[in-house]
Design an enzyme around this catalytic site. Structure first.
Site, PDB file in Angstrom:
ATOM      1  CG  ASP A 158      -1.139   1.187   1.599  1.00 21.42           C
ATOM      2  OD1 ASP A 158      -2.556   1.901   0.005  1.00 21.42           O
ATOM      3  OD2 ASP A 158      -1.454   2.002   2.218  1.00 21.42           O
ATOM      4  CD  GLU A 188      -4.505   1.203  -3.107  1.00 19.29           C
ATOM      5  OE1 GLU A 188      -5.254   2.730  -2.800  1.00 19.29           O
ATOM      6  OE2 GLU A 188      -4.694   0.853  -1.489  1.00 19.29           O
ATOM      7  CG  ASP A 207      -0.652   2.744   6.152  1.00 21.71           C
ATOM      8  OD1 ASP A 207      -1.487   4.051   5.295  1.00 21.71           O
ATOM      9  OD2 ASP A 207      -1.038   3.899   7.381  1.00 21.71           O
TER      10      ASP A 207
END
Length: 173
Positions: free
Chosen positions: A8, A67, A139
């Site tokens: 992420d 991502e 996160d």
């Protein structure tokens, strides 16, 4: 059996999550955050690259999932996020890892069942799917969700390519 590193990305906090996939079973290996407390962007990008490189060395994953950048309201933030993604991807490519990218909505849809899910819902489902004793940091949970999404997408692609996709009453089995 394969080990998946999920990322992420962020210019200040980059989450990572490592899971092992064996058939349909998912096993938690590790997760955490790379924190860049310095102010200048080039140094933060260097720290993201070094941190991801170290994680790759430590866990020796078979693939890398990250991502995709979403369009933020603040263009400057989106550009910095894109640069942090680039630093992480270069770390993976330098180790000859295949790179897979997933949209935030797809990740939330896969893990929670709702593409507009809140962070707390993602944390809860990651905890449940990986049988963790507590919710991971936000996160890190997002990074684990990226890895879980890759497992589901690759598993479905394998089922389709091998002809093992069974349809019954309009539902996948």
């Amino acid at each position: 059996m394969s080990i998946i590193l999920g990322i992420d990305p962020g210019s200040r906090i980059t989450g990572y999550g490592v899971i092992r996939q064996q058939g349909r079973q998912l096993e938690y290996i590790g997760s955490g955050c790379i924190r860049t407390a310095v102010d200048d962007l080039p140094t933060r990008l260097k720290l993201v690259y070094a941190g991801v490189s170290e994680i790759i060395t430590q866990f020796n994953p078979d693939c890398f999932a990250i991502e995709q950048v979403f369009m933020a309201k603040n263009a400057d933030s989106a550009l910095k996020l894109g640069q942090a993604r680039g630093a992480a991807i270069v770390a993976a490519v330098n180790r000859d890892l295949p790179v897979f990218e997933y949209a935030a909505r797809q990740i939330k849809q896969t893990v929670v069942g709702n593409g507009g899910a809140e962070k707390a819902q993602v944390q809860h489902m990651v905890r449940s799917l990986l049988k963790l004793p507590a919710n991971p940091q936000a996160d890190a949970a997002d990074a684990l969700a990226v890895a879980i999404t890759h497992c589901h997408v690759s598993q479905n692609a394998l089922r389709i390519s091998s002809g093992r996709l069974n349809l019954a009453r309009g539902r996948l089995r």
